[in-house]
Scaffold this motif. Structure first.
Motif, PDB file in Angstrom:
ATOM      1  N   GLU A   1     -22.051 -25.446 -13.909  1.00  0.00           N
ATOM      2  CA  GLU A   1     -21.805 -25.195 -15.336  1.00  0.00           C
ATOM      3  C   GLU A   1     -21.094 -26.387 -15.985  1.00  0.00           C
ATOM      4  O   GLU A   1     -21.410 -26.787 -17.091  1.00  0.00           O
ATOM      5  N   LEU A   2     -20.154 -26.945 -15.232  1.00  0.00           N
ATOM      6  CA  LEU A   2     -19.391 -28.084 -15.770  1.00  0.00           C
ATOM      7  C   LEU A   2     -20.308 -29.303 -15.955  1.00  0.00           C
ATOM      8  O   LEU A   2     -20.289 -29.959 -16.999  1.00  0.00           O
ATOM      9  N   LEU A   3     -21.139 -29.572 -14.956  1.00  0.00           N
ATOM     10  CA  LEU A   3     -22.011 -30.758 -15.027  1.00  0.00           C
ATOM     11  C   LEU A   3     -23.122 -30.559 -16.061  1.00  0.00           C
ATOM     12  O   LEU A   3     -23.613 -31.539 -16.637  1.00  0.00           O
TER      13      LEU A   3
ATOM     14  N   ALA B   1      -6.945 -33.263 -11.039  1.00  0.00           N
ATOM     15  CA  ALA B   1      -6.558 -32.327  -9.966  1.00  0.00           C
ATOM     16  C   ALA B   1      -6.640 -30.905 -10.502  1.00  0.00           C
ATOM     17  O   ALA B   1      -6.257 -30.632 -11.637  1.00  0.00           O
ATOM     18  N   ARG B   2      -7.167 -30.022  -9.683  1.00  0.00           N
ATOM     19  CA  ARG B   2      -7.366 -28.640 -10.124  1.00  0.00           C
ATOM     20  C   ARG B   2      -7.093 -27.682  -8.964  1.00  0.00           C
ATOM     21  O   ARG B   2      -6.990 -28.123  -7.819  1.00  0.00           O
ATOM     22  N   PRO B   3      -6.969 -26.394  -9.252  1.00  0.00           N
ATOM     23  CA  PRO B   3      -6.739 -25.451  -8.168  1.00  0.00           C
ATOM     24  C   PRO B   3      -7.880 -25.499  -7.158  1.00  0.00           C
ATOM     25  O   PRO B   3      -8.995 -25.794  -7.559  1.00  0.00           O
ATOM     26  N   PRO B   4      -7.684 -25.261  -5.884  1.00  0.00           N
ATOM     27  CA  PRO B   4      -6.433 -24.800  -5.281  1.00  0.00           C
ATOM     28  C   PRO B   4      -5.455 -25.926  -4.906  1.00  0.00           C
ATOM     29  O   PRO B   4      -4.395 -25.623  -4.369  1.00  0.00           O
TER      30      PRO B   4
ATOM     31  N   ASP C   1     -26.432 -15.781   4.990  1.00  0.00           N
ATOM     32  CA  ASP C   1     -26.226 -17.202   4.714  1.00  0.00           C
ATOM     33  C   ASP C   1     -24.731 -17.505   4.704  1.00  0.00           C
ATOM     34  O   ASP C   1     -23.987 -17.016   3.838  1.00  0.00           O
ATOM     35  N   LEU C   2     -24.299 -18.293   5.651  1.00  0.00           N
ATOM     36  CA  LEU C   2     -22.866 -18.597   5.761  1.00  0.00           C
ATOM     37  C   LEU C   2     -22.342 -19.362   4.539  1.00  0.00           C
ATOM     38  O   LEU C   2     -21.141 -19.463   4.331  1.00  0.00           O
ATOM     39  N   PHE C   3     -23.268 -19.904   3.741  1.00  0.00           N
ATOM     40  CA  PHE C   3     -22.856 -20.679   2.571  1.00  0.00           C
ATOM     41  C   PHE C   3     -22.639 -19.818   1.322  1.00  0.00           C
ATOM     42  O   PHE C   3     -22.196 -20.328   0.301  1.00  0.00           O
TER      43      PHE C   3
ATOM     44  N   LEU D   1     -18.012 -21.460  -6.436  1.00  0.00           N
ATOM     45  CA  LEU D   1     -17.661 -22.864  -6.664  1.00  0.00           C
ATOM     46  C   LEU D   1     -18.900 -23.660  -7.095  1.00  0.00           C
ATOM     47  O   LEU D   1     -18.832 -24.502  -8.001  1.00  0.00           O
ATOM     48  N   ILE D   2     -20.041 -23.363  -6.456  1.00  0.00           N
ATOM     49  CA  ILE D   2     -21.290 -24.056  -6.816  1.00  0.00           C
ATOM     50  C   ILE D   2     -21.624 -23.782  -8.280  1.00  0.00           C
ATOM     51  O   ILE D   2     -21.956 -24.687  -9.042  1.00  0.00           O
ATOM     52  N   ARG D   3     -21.466 -22.504  -8.686  1.00  0.00           N
ATOM     53  CA  ARG D   3     -21.777 -22.126 -10.079  1.00  0.00           C
ATOM     54  C   ARG D   3     -20.839 -22.842 -11.054  1.00  0.00           C
ATOM     55  O   ARG D   3     -21.264 -23.419 -12.041  1.00  0.00           O
TER      56      ARG D   3
END
Ligand SMILES: Cc1ncc(COP(=O)(O)O)c(C=O)c1O
Length: 400
Positions: free
Chosen positions: A17-19, A357-360, A3-5, A11-13
């Protein structure tokens, strides 16, 4: 099948977690209505805009809007073609004339975005055996311009004049050299020591490109940017800019006095292989650029706003990206992404929009609340903004 994704899983995790904490998604806000350059309706609530690039407040200027409407009537909604085929209208030429007048330079080339201007100019002028020396905190479009071309890339520490000089001296004798700098760095809102950096570049035989995206219209006596303010604009070989900030629409450009500049129209792929800007956009841009030439009062008010917000936030106890206000961007440094997101949401509930604004995108892994001021923010609005920062900062424990 792999799976190329799967590379996006971390990042998805992090996002899930944040939401899951119940936070409003800071990267999915909808402006339901925009009332002016400084006020919009978000989630049904009147919200002061402190996170746009509308530095000079041109988006609702009556002359700008009238020019756009007229061009829609006269020339239709789009050109459906490249600048080098059927996509150059009188309006594109008029826009380039406005830029030449604005910067007092011989040549101007309009691109469909500022991103494409960096992509195109950098990748085209620095070729296979050439070197690009760039500030490590350069904008993504500058890095992507380097990636699209074939030159050797040599980054140096942010705003470090000695590091720039050292890198330049290590480049083999006779090689082509392009130094790429920005006037204002958009994350922390700090400016570059262009006077010294351009002098060092010239002494070492390099050409210099300065991206003035965040200074056009505001910084310098005529709003030409940091290079003008520091008195060295004539030593800069290429200035890159955008219409998506002070000009108040969309598009990008490069201006230059280089005698062979016009050949770029035939060899610069992000100029040739894309459709040109719609007639309404170049009409609004040209009108806005000409009005920006005559906007000294607005520039003065924007400086007042920047100074007042910087001093007020500091007094409240926030840590800021610069010791003094250097531009229209004031970055509030947050301890981490969780606190930053909580503060961002608390401000939104108060009725204030800023950029999270956050990394990167940010230097040194910082989470920032980036505030960008507008020349049309009133004194009263700046007072309201400070009140909202005080309330949200206390509610989230960011300040005492
Ligand atoms: C320094 C810099 N250069 C170029 C750009 C690209 O501008 P545009 O929005 O026109 O693509 C940006 C946009 O944020 C920028 O900050």
């Amino acid at each position: 099948m792999s799976d190329l994704f799967s590379k996006f899983d971390p990042l998805i995790r992090q996002r899930e977690e944040l939401l899951a904490t119940g936070l409003t998604d800071p990267f999915n806000l909808v402006m339901e209505k925009v009332e002016s350059p400084t006020v919009a309706i978000c989630n049904g609530k009147r919200t002061i805009l402190l996170g746009t690039y509308n530095y000079m407040g041109m988006t609702f200027d009556p002359d700008v809007i009238a020019a756009g409407k007229q061009a829609l009537d006269d020339f239709g909604s789009g050109t459906t073609g490249s600048r080098v085929l059927n996509g150059t209208y009188g309006g594109h030429k008029a826009c380039e004339e406005a830029l030449k007048d604005f910067y007092a330079m011989d040549h101007a080339m309009v691109f469909s975005t500022g991103y494409q201007a960096n992509l195109g100019i950098i990748s085209t002028i620095a070729g296979k055996d050439d070197y690009i020396v760039l500030d490590i905190d350069s904008h993504a479009s500058i890095y992507d311009g380097c990636a699209l071309g074939n030159a050797q890339i040599v980054p140096f520490r942010h705003n470090d004049i000695e590091a720039l000089e050292k890198r330049l001296k290590r480049i083999p004798e006779g090689a082509g050299k392009l130094v790429v700098l920005e006037g204002v760095y958009s994350m922390l809102g700090d400016i570059a020591p262009l006077r010294e950096m351009v002098a060092v570049s010239k002494a070492n035989g390099a050409m210099v490109l300065v991206d003035e995206a965040h200074s056009m219209g505001f910084i310098g006596e005529h709003g030409r940017g940091v290079a003008e303010a520091q008195g060295i604009i004539d030593d800069v070989d290429f200035i890159i800019g955008t219409f998506s900030k002070s000009v108040g629409t969309v598009g990008g450009f490069c201006v230059s006095n280089h005698p062979k500049f016009e050949i770029l129209r035939l060899v610069c792929r992000p100029y040739v292989f894309t459709a040109s800007l719609p007639p309404s956009v170049v009409a609004t841009a040209a009108t806005s650029i000409r009005k920006l030439m005559d906007s000294a009062d607005k520039r003065a008010h924007l400086w007042e706003n920047s100074k007042r917000l910087h001093a007020g936030l500091r007094q409240l106890g926030f840590t800021l990206g610069t010791d003094e206000p250097q531009s229209a961007i004031i970055a509030v440094i947050m301890p981490d992404l969780e606190k930053g997101a909580a503060m961002w949401e608390a401000l939104l509930h108060e009725g204030l929009y800023v950029n999270l604004a956050r990394p990167p995108a940010t230097p040194a892994n910082m989470t920032l609340l980036r505030c960008s001021l507008c020349a049309l923010h009133t004194d009263e609005q700046v007072g309201e903004i400070l009140g909202m920062f005080a309330a949200a900062g206390r509610a989230t424990g960011c300040i005492n």
